[in-house]
Design a protein around this motif. Structure first.
Motif, PDB file in Angstrom:
ATOM      1  N   PRO A   8       0.871  -1.303   0.002  1.00 47.30           N
ATOM      2  CA  PRO A   8       0.178   0.131   0.095  1.00 47.30           C
ATOM      3  C   PRO A   8       0.891   1.223   0.090  1.00 47.30           C
ATOM      4  CG  PRO A   8       0.217  -0.875   2.319  1.00 47.30           C
ATOM      5  CD  PRO A   8       0.770  -1.939   1.167  1.00 47.30           C
ATOM      6  N   TRP A   9       1.510   1.523  -1.197  1.00 44.71           N
ATOM      7  CA  TRP A   9       2.563   2.429  -1.372  1.00 44.71           C
ATOM      8  C   TRP A   9       2.143   3.568  -2.133  1.00 44.71           C
ATOM      9  CZ3 TRP A   9       8.342   1.060  -1.216  1.00 44.71           C
ATOM     10  CH2 TRP A   9       9.147   2.202  -1.742  1.00 44.71           C
ATOM     11  N   ASP A  10       1.985   4.841  -1.397  1.00 44.99           N
ATOM     12  CA  ASP A  10       1.621   5.966  -2.285  1.00 44.99           C
ATOM     13  C   ASP A  10       2.586   7.169  -2.096  1.00 44.99           C
ATOM     14  OD1 ASP A  10       0.598   8.328  -3.246  1.00 44.99           O
ATOM     15  OD2 ASP A  10      -1.061   8.562  -1.742  1.00 44.99           O
ATOM     16  N   CYS A  11       3.657   7.133  -3.062  1.00 47.20           N
ATOM     17  CA  CYS A  11       4.653   8.108  -2.878  1.00 47.20           C
ATOM     18  C   CYS A  11       4.408   9.531  -2.795  1.00 47.20           C
ATOM     19  CB  CYS A  11       5.782   7.758  -4.196  1.00 47.20           C
ATOM     20  SG  CYS A  11       5.052   8.449  -5.665  1.00 47.20           S
ATOM     21  N   SER A  12       3.154   9.871  -3.359  1.00 49.10           N
ATOM     22  CA  SER A  12       2.612  11.397  -2.715  1.00 49.10           C
ATOM     23  C   SER A  12       2.430  11.585  -1.359  1.00 49.10           C
ATOM     24  CB  SER A  12       1.253  11.848  -3.693  1.00 49.10           C
ATOM     25  OG  SER A  12       0.003  11.047  -3.349  1.00 49.10           O
ATOM     26  N   GLY A  13       2.208  10.587  -0.539  1.00 53.24           N
ATOM     27  CA  GLY A  13       2.175  10.868   0.970  1.00 53.24           C
ATOM     28  C   GLY A  13       0.552  11.455   1.070  1.00 53.24           C
ATOM     29  N   SER A  14      -0.188  11.639  -0.119  1.00 53.33           N
ATOM     30  CA  SER A  14      -1.482  12.165  -0.010  1.00 53.33           C
ATOM     31  C   SER A  14      -2.778  11.524   0.509  1.00 53.33           C
ATOM     32  CB  SER A  14      -1.859  12.873  -1.197  1.00 53.33           C
ATOM     33  OG  SER A  14      -1.858  12.136  -2.614  1.00 53.33           O
ATOM     34  N   GLY A  15      -2.443  10.073   0.092  1.00 50.46           N
ATOM     35  CA  GLY A  15      -3.696   9.155   0.409  1.00 50.46           C
ATOM     36  C   GLY A  15      -4.628   9.390  -0.677  1.00 50.46           C
ATOM     37  N   GLY A  51      -5.356   7.262  -2.934  1.00 49.97           N
ATOM     38  CA  GLY A  51      -6.137   6.272  -3.604  1.00 49.97           C
ATOM     39  C   GLY A  51      -5.287   5.092  -3.906  1.00 49.97           C
ATOM     40  N   GLU A  52      -4.109   5.146  -4.586  1.00 52.16           N
ATOM     41  CA  GLU A  52      -3.293   3.788  -4.936  1.00 52.16           C
ATOM     42  C   GLU A  52      -3.240   3.114  -3.657  1.00 52.16           C
ATOM     43  OE1 GLU A  52      -1.121   6.935  -7.546  1.00 52.16           O
ATOM     44  OE2 GLU A  52      -2.077   6.871  -5.766  1.00 52.16           O
ATOM     45  N   GLN A  53      -2.768   3.494  -2.543  1.00 52.41           N
ATOM     46  CA  GLN A  53      -2.763   2.632  -1.201  1.00 52.41           C
ATOM     47  C   GLN A  53      -3.694   1.838  -0.971  1.00 52.41           C
ATOM     48  OE1 GLN A  53      -3.654   5.794  -0.933  1.00 52.41           O
ATOM     49  NE2 GLN A  53      -5.486   5.755   0.296  1.00 52.41           N
ATOM     50  N   ALA A  54      -4.967   2.204  -1.501  1.00 47.94           N
ATOM     51  CA  ALA A  54      -6.104   1.257  -1.062  1.00 47.94           C
ATOM     52  C   ALA A  54      -6.348  -0.005  -2.266  1.00 47.94           C
ATOM     53  CB  ALA A  54      -7.346   2.386  -1.063  1.00 47.94           C
ATOM     54  N   GLY A  99       0.556  -3.078  -5.743  1.00 44.35           N
ATOM     55  CA  GLY A  99       0.264  -1.762  -5.099  1.00 44.35           C
ATOM     56  C   GLY A  99      -0.761  -1.098  -5.200  1.00 44.35           C
ATOM     57  N   GLY A 100      -0.907   0.189  -4.720  1.00 47.48           N
ATOM     58  CA  GLY A 100       0.339   1.000  -4.697  1.00 47.48           C
ATOM     59  C   GLY A 100       0.851   1.566  -5.936  1.00 47.48           C
ATOM     60  N   ASP A 101       1.671   2.500  -5.923  1.00 49.46           N
ATOM     61  CA  ASP A 101       2.187   3.097  -7.231  1.00 49.46           C
ATOM     62  C   ASP A 101       3.588   2.277  -7.737  1.00 49.46           C
ATOM     63  OD1 ASP A 101       4.692   4.500  -6.459  1.00 49.46           O
ATOM     64  OD2 ASP A 101       3.161   5.873  -5.602  1.00 49.46           O
ATOM     65  N   CYS A 102       4.067   2.951  -8.973  1.00 48.57           N
ATOM     66  CA  CYS A 102       4.977   2.351  -9.394  1.00 48.57           C
ATOM     67  C   CYS A 102       6.380   2.245  -8.681  1.00 48.57           C
ATOM     68  CB  CYS A 102       5.344   2.840 -10.837  1.00 48.57           C
ATOM     69  SG  CYS A 102       4.111   2.178 -12.114  1.00 48.57           S
ATOM     70  N   SER A 103       6.664   2.979  -7.778  1.00 48.18           N
ATOM     71  CA  SER A 103       7.802   3.221  -7.175  1.00 48.18           C
ATOM     72  C   SER A 103       8.018   2.179  -6.040  1.00 48.18           C
ATOM     73  CB  SER A 103       8.204   4.567  -6.631  1.00 48.18           C
ATOM     74  OG  SER A 103       7.155   4.958  -5.886  1.00 48.18           O
ATOM     75  N   LEU A 104       7.024   1.073  -5.922  1.00 45.62           N
ATOM     76  CA  LEU A 104       7.000  -0.010  -5.290  1.00 45.62           C
ATOM     77  C   LEU A 104       8.389  -0.911  -5.820  1.00 45.62           C
ATOM     78  CD1 LEU A 104       5.839  -2.609  -6.876  1.00 45.62           C
ATOM     79  CD2 LEU A 104       3.718  -1.460  -6.008  1.00 45.62           C
ATOM     80  N   LEU A 105       8.657  -0.870  -7.023  1.00 43.15           N
ATOM     81  CA  LEU A 105       9.663  -1.554  -7.512  1.00 43.15           C
ATOM     82  C   LEU A 105      10.923  -1.170  -6.657  1.00 43.15           C
ATOM     83  CD1 LEU A 105       8.992  -1.070 -11.404  1.00 43.15           C
ATOM     84  CD2 LEU A 105       8.912  -3.302  -9.927  1.00 43.15           C
ATOM     85  N   LEU A 106      11.051  -0.219  -6.150  1.00 44.34           N
ATOM     86  CA  LEU A 106      12.224   0.300  -5.400  1.00 44.34           C
ATOM     87  C   LEU A 106      12.447  -0.610  -3.987  1.00 44.34           C
ATOM     88  CD1 LEU A 106      12.095   4.220  -5.278  1.00 44.34           C
ATOM     89  CD2 LEU A 106      13.275   2.528  -7.018  1.00 44.34           C
ATOM     90  N   PHE A 139      -3.495   1.327  -9.772  1.00 43.45           N
ATOM     91  CA  PHE A 139      -4.955   1.127  -9.688  1.00 43.45           C
ATOM     92  C   PHE A 139      -5.474   2.166  -8.684  1.00 43.45           C
ATOM     93  CE2 PHE A 139      -8.799  -0.922  -8.089  1.00 43.45           C
ATOM     94  CZ  PHE A 139      -9.776  -0.732  -9.372  1.00 43.45           C
ATOM     95  N   ARG A 140      -6.520   2.858  -8.720  1.00 36.67           N
ATOM     96  CA  ARG A 140      -7.145   3.858  -8.094  1.00 36.67           C
ATOM     97  C   ARG A 140      -8.705   3.517  -7.653  1.00 36.67           C
ATOM     98  NH1 ARG A 140      -5.354   9.315  -7.975  1.00 36.67           N
ATOM     99  NH2 ARG A 140      -7.278   9.880  -6.711  1.00 36.67           N
ATOM    100  N   PRO A 141      -8.909   2.512  -6.549  1.00 34.63           N
ATOM    101  CA  PRO A 141     -10.221   2.196  -6.197  1.00 34.63           C
ATOM    102  C   PRO A 141     -11.232   3.364  -5.786  1.00 34.63           C
ATOM    103  CG  PRO A 141      -8.506   1.468  -4.631  1.00 34.63           C
ATOM    104  CD  PRO A 141      -7.898   1.892  -5.715  1.00 34.63           C
ATOM    105  N   ASP A 142     -10.498   4.533  -5.392  1.00 36.92           N
ATOM    106  CA  ASP A 142     -11.393   5.627  -5.217  1.00 36.92           C
ATOM    107  C   ASP A 142     -11.972   6.216  -6.494  1.00 36.92           C
ATOM    108  OD1 ASP A 142      -8.809   6.467  -5.676  1.00 36.92           O
ATOM    109  OD2 ASP A 142      -9.406   8.471  -5.449  1.00 36.92           O
ATOM    110  N   LEU A 143     -11.593   5.787  -7.575  1.00 36.62           N
ATOM    111  CA  LEU A 143     -12.266   6.135  -8.874  1.00 36.62           C
ATOM    112  C   LEU A 143     -12.892   5.107  -9.589  1.00 36.62           C
ATOM    113  CD1 LEU A 143      -9.137   8.199 -10.237  1.00 36.62           C
ATOM    114  CD2 LEU A 143     -10.767   9.142  -8.942  1.00 36.62           C
ATOM    115  N   ASP A 144     -13.173   4.197  -8.632  1.00 33.39           N
ATOM    116  CA  ASP A 144     -13.963   2.905  -9.209  1.00 33.39           C
ATOM    117  C   ASP A 144     -15.110   2.535  -8.345  1.00 33.39           C
ATOM    118  OD1 ASP A 144     -14.793   0.688 -10.577  1.00 33.39           O
ATOM    119  OD2 ASP A 144     -13.131  -0.648  -9.435  1.00 33.39           O
TER     120      ASP A 144
END
Length: 295
Positions: free
Chosen positions: A12-19, A21-24, A93-100, A272-277
């Motif tokens: 559940p990694w969201d590099c924006s720190g904004s919550g 959607g990706e973290q969900a 994830g999460g966003d793509c920087s989970l590859l780190l 993937f952004r479940p908040d937009l789904d």
């Protein structure tokens, strides 16, 4: 998808720190039935990011928190690879920087590796050049040795993956704004590329060509999917939707030869952004894709 061959790890990694959607996404995809597609669901790694501070020297957003999250995910995945020997990981994830976090674990477990990278963007910006400083703008650059020192050194050796061991698939290369053009120009010439238009023209052939790259015999490969490789009208539930992308059938066709390769180490799914789904229809469609494509 043969459930006996896979284990699931959420990131559940969201590099924006904004919550935003990706973290969900791991929770939403489990609710849609993802756990039923794998042998074991190991829950989520402790890799959430909640910082909004941009590092003054490197331009990277949440730099110390990102390093911490990367180590946490790497440690969790490395332990899972030991305990689930014989099964491939599916990291969601999460966003793509989970590859780190993923790549350092794979380097420690398997040694040198390559990357099949399906993404609507090349993710080859840097801290100063990114409007946001988000590591999801730059993780492919970091993996290939171009970025802030604390990030490029996450696996010890630099680069984590040589540029000529990366195959970039599905990125947009026309109709770009100035910033996106500059980002694309930064991609090393040694990196193998097949843009969205070329993939869409014959996705099965593009997948077969990519499966043969890089040509180094025996090099194990990770398959990464950023779902914004899909056209924004096909899947609007992403952070940075774009036109000119793939449809679901084209994506399945290009992924199939990669997913069925004997070189495949595992796979990750991001953005993937479940908040937009709100209806869950897009989550269900993504599960259908994974069940159809993964061996």
């Amino acid at each position: 998808m043969n459930s006996a061959d896979w284990f699931l790890l959420g990131a559940p990694w969201d590099c924006s720190g904004s919550g935003r959607g990706e973290q969900a996404a791991p929770a939403a995809l489990r609710a849609a039935g993802l756990s039923g597609l794998v042998h074991t669901d190991l829950g989520d790694a402790a890799c959430a990011i909640d910082s909004h501070e941009r590092d003054a020297r490197t331009g990277v957003l949440a730099l110390p928190e990102t390093v911490r999250a990367a180590h946490a995910l790497a440690d969790e995945l490395e332990g899972a690879l030991r305990n689930q020997a014989g099964r491939r990981p599916l990291v969601v994830g999460g966003d793509c920087s989970l590859l780190l976090g993923i790549v350092p674990a794979l380097r420690r477990s398997h040694g040198p590796m390559g990357l099949w990278f399906l993404d609507g963007h090349p993710d080859y910006s840097d801290g100063p050049g990114s409007e946001t400083g988000e590591t999801a703008d730059m993780e492919l650059a970091v993996l290939t040795g171009d970025g802030a020192d604390p990030l490029v050194a996450l696996a010890g050796a630099v680069p984590m993956i040589p540029a000529d061991a990366v195959v970039l698939l599905g990125h947009r290369s026309s109709g770009l704004d100035a910033a996106a053009r500059r980002e694309l120009e930064r991609v090393p010439a040694a990196m193998h590329r097949c843009d969205a238009a070329a993939v869409a023209a014959d996705p099965a052939a593009a997948g077969r060509r990519a499966a043969a790259l890089p040509a180094e015999p025996g090099l194990r490969m990770w398959l990464h999917l950023d779902v914004d490789v899909l056209d924004g009208e096909v899947l609007p539930a992403v952070s940075y939707a774009q036109p000119g992308g793939l449809d679901w059938d084209q994506l399945a066709a290009v992924m199939a030869p990669l997913a069925r390769s004997e070189r495949l180490l595992g796979a990750s799914v991001a953005d993937f952004r479940p908040d937009l789904d709100p209806t869950g229809a897009h989550a269900a469609r993504l599960l259908e894709l994974l069940e159809r494509v993964l061996p």
